[in-house]
Scaffold this motif. Structure first.
Motif, PDB file in Angstrom:
ATOM      1  N   ASP A 120       0.864  -1.173   0.000  1.00  0.00           N
ATOM      2  CA  ASP A 120       0.000   0.000   0.000  1.00  0.00           C
ATOM      3  C   ASP A 120       0.900   1.221   0.000  1.00  0.00           C
ATOM      4  O   ASP A 120       1.489   1.574   1.019  1.00  0.00           O
ATOM      5  N   GLU A 121       1.026   1.864  -1.157  1.00  0.00           N
ATOM      6  CA  GLU A 121       1.932   3.008  -1.269  1.00  0.00           C
ATOM      7  C   GLU A 121       1.496   4.180  -0.403  1.00  0.00           C
ATOM      8  O   GLU A 121       2.271   5.078  -0.131  1.00  0.00           O
ATOM      9  N   ASN A 122       0.273   4.163   0.077  1.00  0.00           N
ATOM     10  CA  ASN A 122      -0.237   5.252   0.916  1.00  0.00           C
ATOM     11  C   ASN A 122      -0.200   4.912   2.403  1.00  0.00           C
ATOM     12  O   ASN A 122      -0.750   5.654   3.210  1.00  0.00           O
ATOM     13  N   HIS A 124       2.239   4.961   4.589  1.00  0.00           N
ATOM     14  CA  HIS A 124       2.973   5.964   5.366  1.00  0.00           C
ATOM     15  C   HIS A 124       3.339   7.138   4.473  1.00  0.00           C
ATOM     16  O   HIS A 124       3.737   6.951   3.323  1.00  0.00           O
ATOM     17  N   SER A 125       3.244   8.326   5.028  1.00  0.00           N
ATOM     18  CA  SER A 125       3.689   9.520   4.302  1.00  0.00           C
ATOM     19  C   SER A 125       5.213   9.511   4.244  1.00  0.00           C
ATOM     20  O   SER A 125       5.879   8.748   4.963  1.00  0.00           O
ATOM     21  N   ASP A 126       5.778  10.360   3.403  1.00  0.00           N
ATOM     22  CA  ASP A 126       7.243  10.464   3.333  1.00  0.00           C
ATOM     23  C   ASP A 126       7.834  10.837   4.683  1.00  0.00           C
ATOM     24  O   ASP A 126       8.879  10.319   5.072  1.00  0.00           O
ATOM     25  N   GLU A 127       7.182  11.704   5.412  1.00  0.00           N
ATOM     26  CA  GLU A 127       7.667  12.103   6.744  1.00  0.00           C
ATOM     27  C   GLU A 127       7.625  10.926   7.717  1.00  0.00           C
ATOM     28  O   GLU A 127       8.542  10.727   8.505  1.00  0.00           O
ATOM     29  N   GLU A 128       6.550  10.144   7.673  1.00  0.00           N
ATOM     30  CA  GLU A 128       6.453   8.965   8.534  1.00  0.00           C
ATOM     31  C   GLU A 128       7.551   7.959   8.189  1.00  0.00           C
ATOM     32  O   GLU A 128       8.154   7.369   9.084  1.00  0.00           O
ATOM     33  N   LYS A 129       7.822   7.782   6.894  1.00  0.00           N
ATOM     34  CA  LYS A 129       8.892   6.865   6.478  1.00  0.00           C
ATOM     35  C   LYS A 129      10.238   7.328   7.019  1.00  0.00           C
ATOM     36  O   LYS A 129      11.039   6.518   7.487  1.00  0.00           O
ATOM     37  N   LYS A 130      10.504   8.626   6.967  1.00  0.00           N
ATOM     38  CA  LYS A 130      11.759   9.172   7.500  1.00  0.00           C
ATOM     39  C   LYS A 130      11.859   8.928   9.004  1.00  0.00           C
ATOM     40  O   LYS A 130      12.917   8.571   9.514  1.00  0.00           O
TER      41      LYS A 130
END
Length: 142
Positions: A120-122, A124-130
């Motif tokens: 599911d590409e959605n 986590h947001s990019d910030e959550e991934k970081k």
């Protein structure tokens, strides 16, 4: 405490179709295979899961997993191969002795294994991934 079935196989107490063995690990055919050539690789010593695996044993087991994968490829020429290792009952571990499944996959026949990756590409947001990556790096450096 009673031995797991894999400890009994490693100790030679019950029969198995052994493919490879050395002082650290053993590889044998799965008793209930999902496909032709379905193989298990286990450490001889009782290790419940990957969280308890020491680096030296882990490195050796991965060498054997690679050796067995290449033997399966040479023998059966599968269209693919899954290497699966489960930890804990929620992750489908049913024998609580560390083991790696090598499951050859064949296009031309049903192999009884319905593994399918559904990301599911959605999630986590990019910030959550970081933030997730930062948290993991902290544990690696602890």
């Amino acid at each position: 405490m009673s031995k797991t079935i894999f400890e009994q196989i490693a100790d030679g107490e019950i029969p198995a179709n052994i493919l490879y063995e050395d002082e650290t690990c053993i590889a044998f055919m799965d008793a209930f295979p999902l496909s032709k050539g379905h193989t298990l690789v286990i450490p001889r010593k009782p290790i419940e899961n990957i969280y308890d695996l020491d680096e030296e044993t882990g490195a050796h087991i991965m060498k054997v997993v690679t050796k067995m994968a290449n033997a399966l490829k040479s023998t059966f020429n599968p269209d693919g191969l899954n290497v699966i290792q489960n930890n804990g009952s929620y992750a489908s571990q049913s024998v609580f002795h560390l083991h790696f499944h090598l499951i050859p996959r064949y296009k031309a026949e049903y192999d009884g294994f319905g593994y399918e990756w559904q990301s599911d590409e959605n999630l986590h947001s990019d910030e959550e991934k970081k933030e997730i990556a930062r948290s993991i790096r902290e544990q690696l450096n602890a």
